[in-house]
Design an enzyme around this catalytic site. Sequence first.
Site, PDB file in Angstrom:
ATOM      1  N   VAL A 159      31.312  16.291  44.467  1.00  0.00           N
ATOM      2  CA  VAL A 159      30.376  16.695  45.520  1.00  0.00           C
ATOM      3  C   VAL A 159      29.040  15.954  45.395  1.00  0.00           C
ATOM      4  CG1 VAL A 159      31.413  18.979  45.878  1.00  0.00           C
ATOM      5  CG2 VAL A 159      29.635  18.709  44.142  1.00  0.00           C
ATOM      6  N   ASP A 160      29.006  14.915  44.548  1.00  0.00           N
ATOM      7  CA  ASP A 160      27.732  14.247  44.245  1.00  0.00           C
ATOM      8  C   ASP A 160      27.358  13.153  45.236  1.00  0.00           C
ATOM      9  OD1 ASP A 160      29.384  12.059  43.435  1.00  0.00           O
ATOM     10  OD2 ASP A 160      29.517  12.921  41.419  1.00  0.00           O
ATOM     11  N   HIS A 194      35.807  18.474  48.667  1.00  0.00           N
ATOM     12  CA  HIS A 194      35.050  19.683  48.303  1.00  0.00           C
ATOM     13  C   HIS A 194      33.643  19.684  48.896  1.00  0.00           C
ATOM     14  CE1 HIS A 194      37.813  20.407  44.555  1.00  0.00           C
ATOM     15  NE2 HIS A 194      38.397  20.656  45.702  1.00  0.00           N
ATOM     16  N   SER A 250      41.541  16.043  36.096  1.00  0.00           N
ATOM     17  CA  SER A 250      42.449  16.720  35.179  1.00  0.00           C
ATOM     18  C   SER A 250      43.777  17.051  35.856  1.00  0.00           C
ATOM     19  CB  SER A 250      41.798  17.999  34.660  1.00  0.00           C
ATOM     20  OG  SER A 250      41.413  18.807  35.748  1.00  0.00           O
ATOM     21  N   PRO A 288      40.891   8.853  30.148  1.00  0.00           N
ATOM     22  CA  PRO A 288      40.908   8.666  28.688  1.00  0.00           C
ATOM     23  C   PRO A 288      41.805   9.686  27.972  1.00  0.00           C
ATOM     24  CG  PRO A 288      38.745   9.440  29.423  1.00  0.00           C
ATOM     25  CD  PRO A 288      39.554   9.199  30.652  1.00  0.00           C
ATOM     26  N   ALA A 294      37.057   5.495  33.492  1.00  0.00           N
ATOM     27  CA  ALA A 294      37.207   5.051  34.875  1.00  0.00           C
ATOM     28  C   ALA A 294      36.680   3.628  35.057  1.00  0.00           C
ATOM     29  CB  ALA A 294      36.465   6.015  35.797  1.00  0.00           C
TER      30      ALA A 294
HETATM   31  P1  OAD Z   1      37.812  18.269  35.467  1.00  0.00           P
HETATM   32  O1  OAD Z   1      36.516  18.579  34.759  1.00  0.00           O
HETATM   33  O2  OAD Z   1      38.876  19.296  35.555  1.00  0.00           O
HETATM   34  O3  OAD Z   1      38.472  16.980  34.784  1.00  0.00           O
HETATM   35  C1  OAD Z   1      37.727  15.812  34.494  1.00  0.00           C
HETATM   36  C2  OAD Z   1      38.692  14.768  33.977  1.00  0.00           C
HETATM   37  O4  OAD Z   1      37.930  13.581  33.762  1.00  0.00           O
HETATM   38  C3  OAD Z   1      39.390  15.102  32.665  1.00  0.00           C
HETATM   39  O5  OAD Z   1      40.782  14.876  32.808  1.00  0.00           O
HETATM   40  C4  OAD Z   1      38.788  14.093  31.668  1.00  0.00           C
HETATM   41  O6  OAD Z   1      39.724  13.657  30.694  1.00  0.00           O
HETATM   42  C5  OAD Z   1      38.400  12.957  32.582  1.00  0.00           C
HETATM   43  N1  OAD Z   1      37.315  12.088  32.101  1.00  0.00           N
HETATM   44  C6  OAD Z   1      36.275  12.366  31.277  1.00  0.00           C
HETATM   45  N2  OAD Z   1      35.486  11.290  31.115  1.00  0.00           N
HETATM   46  C7  OAD Z   1      36.042  10.288  31.849  1.00  0.00           C
HETATM   47  C8  OAD Z   1      35.692   8.922  32.101  1.00  0.00           C
HETATM   48  N3  OAD Z   1      34.616   8.353  31.578  1.00  0.00           N
HETATM   49  N4  OAD Z   1      36.503   8.214  32.913  1.00  0.00           N
HETATM   50  C9  OAD Z   1      37.599   8.779  33.482  1.00  0.00           C
HETATM   51  N5  OAD Z   1      37.969  10.049  33.286  1.00  0.00           N
HETATM   52  C10 OAD Z   1      37.206  10.806  32.474  1.00  0.00           C
HETATM   53  O7  OAD Z   1      37.380  17.727  36.882  1.00  0.00           O
HETATM   54  P2  OAD Z   1      38.211  17.569  38.220  1.00  0.00           P
HETATM   55  O8  OAD Z   1      39.606  17.143  37.942  1.00  0.00           O
HETATM   56  O9  OAD Z   1      37.365  16.771  39.124  1.00  0.00           O
HETATM   57  O10 OAD Z   1      36.325  22.259  42.135  1.00  0.00           O
HETATM   58  O11 OAD Z   1      38.221  19.064  38.716  1.00  0.00           O
HETATM   59  C11 OAD Z   1      38.638  19.318  40.015  1.00  0.00           C
HETATM   60  C12 OAD Z   1      37.880  20.465  40.607  1.00  0.00           C
HETATM   61  O12 OAD Z   1      37.913  21.616  39.744  1.00  0.00           O
HETATM   62  C13 OAD Z   1      36.397  20.256  40.790  1.00  0.00           C
HETATM   63  O13 OAD Z   1      36.090  19.539  41.948  1.00  0.00           O
HETATM   64  C14 OAD Z   1      35.900  21.664  40.877  1.00  0.00           C
HETATM   65  C15 OAD Z   1      36.654  22.276  39.741  1.00  0.00           C
HETATM   66  O14 OAD Z   1      36.861  23.630  39.798  1.00  0.00           O
HETATM   67  C16 OAD Z   1      35.423  22.876  42.915  1.00  0.00           C
HETATM   68  O15 OAD Z   1      34.240  22.925  42.647  1.00  0.00           O
HETATM   69  C17 OAD Z   1      35.987  23.464  44.182  1.00  0.00           C
END
Ligand code: OAD
Length: 245
Positions: free
Chosen positions: A103-104, A123, A193, A218, A235
Amino acid sequence: MNLTAARTALSAARRVAVLTGAGVSAESGIPTFRDAQTGHWARFRPEDLASPGAYRRDPDTVWEWYAGRYRDVLRAHPNPAHHHLAQLERQKGAGLFLATQNVDGLHARAGSGTHGGQLVELHGNLISARDEVTGETFPLPHPDALITPPVSPRGHRMRPNVVWFGEFLPEDALEAAQAAFAEADVALVVGTSGVVYPAAGLALETLRQGGVVIEVNPEATELTERMTFSLRDTASRGLAALLGG
Ligand code: OAD
């Protein structure tokens, strides 16, 4: 599939669908949802700030929290991962569809959605607000000039333009994403994730239609086992390896 084959598949693909999550913004220093709960806010659970019930009970506190997150994102900058994806859109034009759970607003600031392809913020975003009566969205003034709760040009109170716990994704955005992933020759799943709907569903749609799905993360995720290829890297480094010259 190995890295060379993944690079070849991406460069040959006419249609590419991308799903990004919080990991893509990690390198811009954007705190994830839960990491943002520090200091004064540590005593609140995310569900107490980002839900329709929370907003009904205490709109001022919810707006104060969103104003702080809005300030954070305006201070941050797109990182190489955002720029790589904007560059990929320059190559694929209308063949590039990018769905983000973030959402950024950093993909838009990197130029995604302006080179013939489509950017969909599943979102919503922190940089606009929604008229509670008409549903129209309007850009927010700079945080220094923001008086909360903001009032729309129509004279109604506005709410944050994000999807909250217990709310559905906007139907048109979700349908567009489902169609793009079903039609994609290659899907990229970056920094998510994969536990939260619709991440899993979108990538599986591409697989079902015979497409290739490449993950950049990662860490191993819920989706890793199903992927055609998984790149275990950040990423920015992973996208450079896949897309770089
Ligand atoms: P998560 O916080 O669930 O997952 C973040 C992912 O990023 C994890 O799998 C990490 O391993 C990975 N990660 C960390 N550092 C990284 C890097 N430098 N490069 C690449 N990957 C990296 O976040 P989302 O999957 O975005 O929903 O979560 C989805 C939604 O769940 C969010 O939008 C939010 C949350 O509840 C709402 O707010 C509606």
